[in-house]
Design a protein around this motif. Structure first.
Motif, PDB file in Angstrom:
ATOM      1  N   ASP A 143       2.395   2.789  10.921  1.00 52.09           N
ATOM      2  CA  ASP A 143       3.287   3.937  10.752  1.00 52.09           C
ATOM      3  C   ASP A 143       3.039   5.020  11.791  1.00 52.09           C
ATOM      4  O   ASP A 143       3.928   5.815  12.085  1.00 52.09           O
ATOM      5  N   ALA A 144       1.827   5.053  12.329  1.00 54.86           N
ATOM      6  CA  ALA A 144       1.489   6.015  13.384  1.00 54.86           C
ATOM      7  C   ALA A 144       0.631   5.301  14.414  1.00 54.86           C
ATOM      8  O   ALA A 144      -0.271   4.536  14.068  1.00 54.86           O
ATOM      9  N   LEU A 145       0.931   5.535  15.674  1.00 56.50           N
ATOM     10  CA  LEU A 145       0.213   4.903  16.780  1.00 56.50           C
ATOM     11  C   LEU A 145      -0.304   5.973  17.718  1.00 56.50           C
ATOM     12  O   LEU A 145       0.465   6.817  18.179  1.00 56.50           O
ATOM     13  N   ALA A 151      -6.826  10.691   8.951  1.00 54.51           N
ATOM     14  CA  ALA A 151      -7.426  10.406   7.647  1.00 54.51           C
ATOM     15  C   ALA A 151      -7.391  11.634   6.749  1.00 54.51           C
ATOM     16  O   ALA A 151      -7.147  11.527   5.544  1.00 54.51           O
ATOM     17  N   SER A 152      -7.615  12.820   7.337  1.00 49.77           N
ATOM     18  CA  SER A 152      -7.597  14.048   6.540  1.00 49.77           C
ATOM     19  C   SER A 152      -6.212  14.348   5.987  1.00 49.77           C
ATOM     20  O   SER A 152      -6.076  15.110   5.026  1.00 49.77           O
ATOM     21  N   HIS A 153      -5.191  13.735   6.589  1.00 46.03           N
ATOM     22  CA  HIS A 153      -3.814  13.903   6.098  1.00 46.03           C
ATOM     23  C   HIS A 153      -3.361  12.695   5.274  1.00 46.03           C
ATOM     24  O   HIS A 153      -2.161  12.499   5.062  1.00 46.03           O
ATOM     25  N   GLY A 154      -4.309  11.879   4.836  1.00 46.38           N
ATOM     26  CA  GLY A 154      -3.994  10.821   3.880  1.00 46.38           C
ATOM     27  C   GLY A 154      -3.630   9.479   4.462  1.00 46.38           C
ATOM     28  O   GLY A 154      -3.215   8.580   3.727  1.00 46.38           O
ATOM     29  N   TYR A 155      -3.784   9.294   5.759  1.00 49.50           N
ATOM     30  CA  TYR A 155      -3.472   8.002   6.371  1.00 49.50           C
ATOM     31  C   TYR A 155      -4.654   7.044   6.226  1.00 49.50           C
ATOM     32  O   TYR A 155      -5.818   7.449   6.396  1.00 49.50           O
ATOM     33  N   ASP A 156      -4.378   5.778   5.948  1.00 46.51           N
ATOM     34  CA  ASP A 156      -5.355   4.731   6.194  1.00 46.51           C
ATOM     35  C   ASP A 156      -5.437   4.535   7.708  1.00 46.51           C
ATOM     36  O   ASP A 156      -4.524   4.926   8.453  1.00 46.51           O
ATOM     37  N   LEU A 157      -6.531   3.910   8.143  1.00 46.92           N
ATOM     38  CA  LEU A 157      -6.760   3.810   9.586  1.00 46.92           C
ATOM     39  C   LEU A 157      -6.997   2.379  10.041  1.00 46.92           C
ATOM     40  O   LEU A 157      -7.639   1.595   9.338  1.00 46.92           O
ATOM     41  N   ALA A 158      -6.495   2.067  11.222  1.00 50.99           N
ATOM     42  CA  ALA A 158      -6.885   0.875  11.960  1.00 50.99           C
ATOM     43  C   ALA A 158      -7.493   1.371  13.263  1.00 50.99           C
ATOM     44  O   ALA A 158      -6.829   2.048  14.051  1.00 50.99           O
ATOM     45  N   MET A 213       0.842  -1.201   0.000  1.00 46.00           N
ATOM     46  CA  MET A 213       0.000   0.000   0.000  1.00 46.00           C
ATOM     47  C   MET A 213       0.876   1.249   0.000  1.00 46.00           C
ATOM     48  O   MET A 213       1.900   1.308   0.662  1.00 46.00           O
ATOM     49  N   ASP A 214       0.442   2.263  -0.754  1.00 44.93           N
ATOM     50  CA  ASP A 214       1.192   3.509  -0.803  1.00 44.93           C
ATOM     51  C   ASP A 214       0.938   4.377   0.419  1.00 44.93           C
ATOM     52  O   ASP A 214       1.813   5.109   0.869  1.00 44.93           O
ATOM     53  N   ARG A 215      -0.287   4.308   0.952  1.00 48.36           N
ATOM     54  CA  ARG A 215      -0.622   5.169   2.077  1.00 48.36           C
ATOM     55  C   ARG A 215      -0.124   4.575   3.386  1.00 48.36           C
ATOM     56  O   ARG A 215      -0.106   3.362   3.573  1.00 48.36           O
ATOM     57  N   ARG A 216       0.256   5.453   4.296  1.00 53.92           N
ATOM     58  CA  ARG A 216       0.654   5.015   5.620  1.00 53.92           C
ATOM     59  C   ARG A 216      -0.580   4.664   6.445  1.00 53.92           C
ATOM     60  O   ARG A 216      -1.690   5.099   6.162  1.00 53.92           O
TER      61      ARG A 216
END
Length: 266
Positions: A83-85, A24-31, A1-4
């Motif tokens: 990539d982000a927690l 999400a507004s900054h382009g991250y996918d979410l878990a 995947m390209d998105r973080r």
């Protein structure tokens, strides 16, 4: 995947949901993880439609041992790395230490201390390898002021997150991993509804001490992007944190004896 991918705990409401929307507004996918699957699914669909990102829902109870492995295992099965927690899950446990059951305190420590540290420990190597990472530990103003009677381990757990974040901030900086302890004061969320203190806190706390969950999450996102180790949102909260550093311990404890019921609920 390209998105973080950003993993947000306690994402079903309040600060956690606000963080999910910001990432999400900054382009991250979410878990998104929390105990309430229905809430997570609703939020995931809303974000998916608004921002066009992928949203993964992993229902889990962080009070249970092994929850971190189950969450990360579910993401790994989807071929995703964190990539982000955002370690946001948390709650308050009313009462004095002697009045409560140890089983309740142990579950509290699992959610408030062990789970955030375990998640950070398990996603950090991948962040270091990729030379990119963002970790926000949602602490509290209560972690920056002296302890108060009641809610005994709440301030202590938040103080631990602050010190943990500072150390991790220094360790991660050379590898492009930004770590921030977010220390909000009173925040409009479900926190006080869940622990049964809504009426008392609303009656005893002036409106100017409150911030919205969106404001708090926005401050936290900006802080971790700027790689600031500690973020205290709101001018009144900054003033309280500054004063707490300056006054002698015995004065501070005397102050907490009279004003502590407020600070132990933030």
């Amino acid at each position: 995947m390209d998105r973080r991918l950003a993993l947000v705990t306690g994402a079903s409401a309040g600060i956690g949901a606000a963080f999910a929307k910001i990432f999400a507004s900054h382009g991250y996918d979410l878990a998104l993880t929390a105990r309430r699957t229905d809430r997570l699914e609703t939020l995931a669909e809303e974000i998916r439609l608004r921002h066009g990102v992928e949203t993964l829902v992993v229902a889990a109870d962080l009070a249970k041992a092994g929850a971190a492995d189950r969450i990360l295992g579910a993401l790994s099965a989807e071929g995703r790395s964190v990539d982000a927690l955002v370690n946001n899950a948390g709650y308050g446990l009313p009462g004095t230490f002697a009045e409560t059951k140890w089983e309740d305190q142990a579950a509290f420590l699992q959610v408030m201390v062990t789970a955030p540290c375990e998640l950070a420990h398990k996603v950090l190597p991948g962040m270091v390898e990729r030379r990119f990472g963002r970790i926000v530990n949602v602490a509290s103003l209560a972690g920056l002021v002296p302890g108060a009677a009641g809610h005994t381990l709440y301030g202590a757990s938040k103080a631990m997150l602050v010190r943990f974040s500072q150390s991790l901030h220094l360790e991660g900086e050379p590898s492009g991993v930004h770590v921030t302890a977010l220390c909000p004061g009173f925040t409009y969320s479900e926190f006080h509804d869940v622990n049964g203190t809504r009426a008392q806190v609303s009656a005893s706390t002036p409106p100017w001490l409150w911030l919205g969950a969106d404001e708090v999450a926005a401050a936290g996102y900006e802080a971790v992007e700027a790689n600031r180790a500690i973020c205290v949102p709101g001018a009144p909260n900054k003033a309280i944190a500054a004063v707490a550093k300056l006054i002698p311990d015995d004065w501070a404890l005397a102050l907490m004896a009279s004003q502590g019921p407020r600070f132990r609920k933030v």
